[in-house]
Design a protein around this motif. Structure first.
Motif, PDB file in Angstrom:
ATOM      1  N   ARG A  18      -4.219   6.191  10.371  1.00  0.00           N
ATOM      2  CA  ARG A  18      -5.630   5.786  10.370  1.00  0.00           C
ATOM      3  C   ARG A  18      -6.550   7.003  10.369  1.00  0.00           C
ATOM      4  N   VAL A  19      -6.157   8.051  11.087  1.00  0.00           N
ATOM      5  CA  VAL A  19      -6.951   9.278  11.063  1.00  0.00           C
ATOM      6  C   VAL A  19      -6.904   9.911   9.679  1.00  0.00           C
ATOM      7  N   GLU A  20      -5.705  10.003   9.108  1.00  0.00           N
ATOM      8  CA  GLU A  20      -5.546  10.606   7.773  1.00  0.00           C
ATOM      9  C   GLU A  20      -6.320   9.836   6.712  1.00  0.00           C
ATOM     10  N   GLN A  21      -6.458   8.534   6.901  1.00  0.00           N
ATOM     11  CA  GLN A  21      -7.126   7.690   5.911  1.00  0.00           C
ATOM     12  C   GLN A  21      -8.611   7.495   6.208  1.00  0.00           C
ATOM     13  N   ASN A  22      -9.114   8.258   7.189  1.00  0.00           N
ATOM     14  CA  ASN A  22     -10.543   8.255   7.484  1.00  0.00           C
ATOM     15  C   ASN A  22     -11.046   6.864   7.862  1.00  0.00           C
ATOM     16  N   ARG A  23     -10.351   6.214   8.791  1.00  0.00           N
ATOM     17  CA  ARG A  23     -10.742   4.869   9.201  1.00  0.00           C
ATOM     18  C   ARG A  23     -11.621   4.854  10.445  1.00  0.00           C
ATOM     19  N   ARG A  24     -12.005   6.036  10.933  1.00  0.00           N
ATOM     20  CA  ARG A  24     -12.938   6.125  12.061  1.00  0.00           C
ATOM     21  C   ARG A  24     -13.994   7.168  11.756  1.00  0.00           C
ATOM     22  N   PRO A  25     -15.179   7.075  12.374  1.00  0.00           N
ATOM     23  CA  PRO A  25     -16.241   8.041  12.086  1.00  0.00           C
ATOM     24  C   PRO A  25     -15.862   9.482  12.400  1.00  0.00           C
ATOM     25  N   ASP A  26     -14.960   9.699  13.379  1.00  0.00           N
ATOM     26  CA  ASP A  26     -14.615  11.056  13.777  1.00  0.00           C
ATOM     27  C   ASP A  26     -13.350  11.559  13.097  1.00  0.00           C
ATOM     28  N   CYS A  27     -13.013  10.998  11.930  1.00  0.00           N
ATOM     29  CA  CYS A  27     -11.826  11.395  11.174  1.00  0.00           C
ATOM     30  C   CYS A  27     -12.213  12.366  10.058  1.00  0.00           C
ATOM     31  N   PRO A  28     -11.239  13.047   9.465  1.00  0.00           N
ATOM     32  CA  PRO A  28     -11.536  13.942   8.346  1.00  0.00           C
ATOM     33  C   PRO A  28     -12.207  13.200   7.201  1.00  0.00           C
ATOM     34  N   VAL A  29     -13.041  13.914   6.444  1.00  0.00           N
ATOM     35  CA  VAL A  29     -13.730  13.300   5.318  1.00  0.00           C
ATOM     36  C   VAL A  29     -12.758  13.015   4.175  1.00  0.00           C
ATOM     37  N   GLU A  30     -11.895  13.963   3.894  1.00  0.00           N
ATOM     38  CA  GLU A  30     -10.956  13.805   2.783  1.00  0.00           C
ATOM     39  C   GLU A  30      -9.789  12.905   3.184  1.00  0.00           C
ATOM     40  N   VAL A  31      -9.542  11.862   2.437  1.00  0.00           N
ATOM     41  CA  VAL A  31      -8.456  10.929   2.715  1.00  0.00           C
ATOM     42  C   VAL A  31      -7.138  11.490   2.187  1.00  0.00           C
ATOM     43  N   HIS A  32      -6.124  11.474   3.021  1.00  0.00           N
ATOM     44  CA  HIS A  32      -4.766  11.818   2.599  1.00  0.00           C
ATOM     45  C   HIS A  32      -3.916  10.552   2.671  1.00  0.00           C
ATOM     46  N   GLN A  33      -3.339  10.158   1.550  1.00  0.00           N
ATOM     47  CA  GLN A  33      -2.598   8.906   1.471  1.00  0.00           C
ATOM     48  C   GLN A  33      -1.169   9.009   1.987  1.00  0.00           C
ATOM     49  N   HIS A  34      -0.706  10.213   2.264  1.00  0.00           N
ATOM     50  CA  HIS A  34       0.637  10.409   2.832  1.00  0.00           C
ATOM     51  C   HIS A  34       0.694  11.808   3.426  1.00  0.00           C
ATOM     52  N   SER A  35       1.725  12.076   4.214  1.00  0.00           N
ATOM     53  CA  SER A  35       1.765  13.340   4.944  1.00  0.00           C
ATOM     54  C   SER A  35       2.348  14.494   4.133  1.00  0.00           C
ATOM     55  N   ALA A  43       1.916   0.290  -1.316  1.00  0.00           N
ATOM     56  CA  ALA A  43       2.735  -0.864  -0.938  1.00  0.00           C
ATOM     57  C   ALA A  43       3.629  -0.560   0.254  1.00  0.00           C
ATOM     58  N   LEU A  44       3.826   0.728   0.543  1.00  0.00           N
ATOM     59  CA  LEU A  44       4.672   1.128   1.664  1.00  0.00           C
ATOM     60  C   LEU A  44       3.910   1.038   2.973  1.00  0.00           C
ATOM     61  N   ASP A  45       4.615   0.694   4.046  1.00  0.00           N
ATOM     62  CA  ASP A  45       4.021   0.689   5.373  1.00  0.00           C
ATOM     63  C   ASP A  45       3.566   2.094   5.740  1.00  0.00           C
ATOM     64  N   ASP A  46       2.501   2.186   6.531  1.00  0.00           N
ATOM     65  CA  ASP A  46       1.973   3.493   6.916  1.00  0.00           C
ATOM     66  C   ASP A  46       3.026   4.387   7.557  1.00  0.00           C
ATOM     67  N   THR A  47       3.916   3.805   8.343  1.00  0.00           N
ATOM     68  CA  THR A  47       4.910   4.617   9.042  1.00  0.00           C
ATOM     69  C   THR A  47       5.947   5.202   8.090  1.00  0.00           C
ATOM     70  N   ARG A  48       5.988   4.752   6.855  1.00  0.00           N
ATOM     71  CA  ARG A  48       6.877   5.353   5.857  1.00  0.00           C
ATOM     72  C   ARG A  48       6.175   6.456   5.072  1.00  0.00           C
ATOM     73  N   ARG A  49       4.850   6.413   5.089  1.00  0.00           N
ATOM     74  CA  ARG A  49       4.094   7.397   4.312  1.00  0.00           C
ATOM     75  C   ARG A  49       3.712   8.626   5.130  1.00  0.00           C
ATOM     76  N   TYR A  50       3.693   8.487   6.441  1.00  0.00           N
ATOM     77  CA  TYR A  50       3.315   9.595   7.322  1.00  0.00           C
ATOM     78  C   TYR A  50       4.510   9.878   8.240  1.00  0.00           C
ATOM     79  N   LEU A  51       5.179  11.002   7.993  1.00  0.00           N
ATOM     80  CA  LEU A  51       6.446  11.293   8.648  1.00  0.00           C
ATOM     81  C   LEU A  51       6.259  12.193   9.873  1.00  0.00           C
ATOM     82  N   PRO A  52       6.924  11.869  10.982  1.00  0.00           N
ATOM     83  CA  PRO A  52       6.809  12.718  12.178  1.00  0.00           C
ATOM     84  C   PRO A  52       7.151  14.182  11.918  1.00  0.00           C
TER      85      PRO A  52
END
Length: 370
Positions: free
Chosen positions: A82-99, A133-142
């Protein structure tokens, strides 16, 4: 093929102020100063420190209570998304769709897709729709947010003579945070840790009753109580330069480490743990701690990209280069080294031709199809 143009944005780790964006990295004069978890203070210091300070996650052992830890890690990565995708006002401006971004997302990273995901991917019209189409937890890896991932009761390699393995189930290292810190500091130095995230199992510390069995269980519980390690690390973090976050709710979960009901599926046990986890997560203070952790992790990843894109390419994709010019066949660990080699040894001067040659000779980790 991923582009190497215009990647100039990163976020600071300033707290409690909102995460902000570097306005102009390429100009060399960013209009801000960092005050991050290591109190670096300046852009020059950030460039020096961001790649040599490590993020670590340490996960307690606890048998079937490990399901609680997995739920915590899953939820943390959803907030990272959610932070990477800029879903809150205090998130980065540039959206990253995966890690992996700004590198391309490789094929076959996840091999256990749900039916819903497979249906969405089969009807996708392009690569971007397939990715979404992938779940967020598959697109952003620990592994893109943590340099070290440690745990107790997760197995060991008995043929490594340089390491000592301890049964964490019967000692204080049931919480492996201290052992993990010592190992990282041994590999580097005492200032090599930036953030430690410790995930517990909501373990109940004391057993009720006065019988011999209850007394023995209580004694064993005191011997491997993860709270002792937590208290020690918390005290160290208050006197040191690393950030420490503990995601746990001691004494909440009354589940034995070998409880699995009914046998086979364990559905009732998982439902029991799931309800307790959801109740804990409903606490506003718990939510804020998860959000704080997610923002720190994203800030660290974005800062690494901004300060050294070449290192990020290597870190995220294991990219390497092999010179194919007139059977030169020399290996290079990163893009900058290979580009310099082409200029100095093979006299490339045309920038377009140079970048084409660099990209053609790039090799990255390939995930096997399941």
């Amino acid at each position: 093929m991923s582009s190497w143009v215009g990647e100039t944005n990163a976020v600071t780790t300033q707290e409690p102020e909102p995460i902000s964006v570097i306005a102009d990295l390429t100009a060399g004069k960013p209009p801000w100063e960092i005050n991050n978890l290591l109190t670096l203070g300046t852009w020059k210091a950030l460039k020096t420190k961001t790649w040599i300070t490590n993020k670590a996650i340490e996960i307690d052992g606890g048998g079937t209570r490990g399901y609680w830890s997995l739920r915590a890690l899953q939820y943390l990565m959803k907030l990272v998304a959610r932070v990477e995708q800029n879903r809150r006002p205090d998130c980065p401006v540039e959206v990253h769709q995966h890690s992996f971004q700004p590198e391309d997302y490789p094929e076959n990273v996840s091999q256990t897709l749900s039916q819903k995901e497979m249906q969405k991917r089969s009807s996708a019209m392009n690569d971007q729709e397939k990715l979404r189409a992938l779940d967020d937890t598959r697109r952003y890896l620990p592994c893109h947010y943590f340099d070290f991932i440690g745990g107790s009761s997760t197995g060991a390699h008995p043929n490594d003579p340089k390491r000592c393995f301890i049964d964490g189930g019967f000692t204080h290292v049931n919480n492996p945070t201290t052992e993990g810190r010592l190992e990282i500091e041994g590999l580097f130095n005492n200032a090599s840790i930036g953030t430690v995230v410790s995930v517990g199992t909501a373990r109940k510390g004391r057993v009720s009753g006065r019988g011999i069995k209850q007394k023995l269980e209580t004694m064993a519980g005191l011997a491997n109580n993860p709270q002792k390690v937590h208290n020690d690390v918390l005290a160290d973090s208050n006197n040191s330069s690393f950030e420490y976050i503990r995601l746990d709710d001691p004494d909440r979960l009354v589940v034995e480490m070998d409880e699995w009901k009914p046998k086979g599926s364990g559905v009732r046990t998982m439902e029991k743990m799931g309800k307790e986890f959801d109740a804990w997560l409903a606490n506003i203070d718990v939510q804020e701690e998860f959000w704080r952790c997610a923002k720190l992790l994203v800030a660290h990843r974005r800062n690494r990209i901004a300060t050294n894109r070449t290192k990020w390419e290597r870190f995220a994709t294991v990219a390497n280069y092999s010179c194919r010019f007139q059977q030169c066949d020399r290996p290079f660990m990163n893009r900058d080294e290979y580009r310099a080699h082409l200029k100095s040894d093979h006299y490339y001067t045309d920038s377009t031709e140079l970048e084409d040659r660099v990209s053609d000779c790039r090799e990255v980790w390939r995930y096997q199809k399941g």
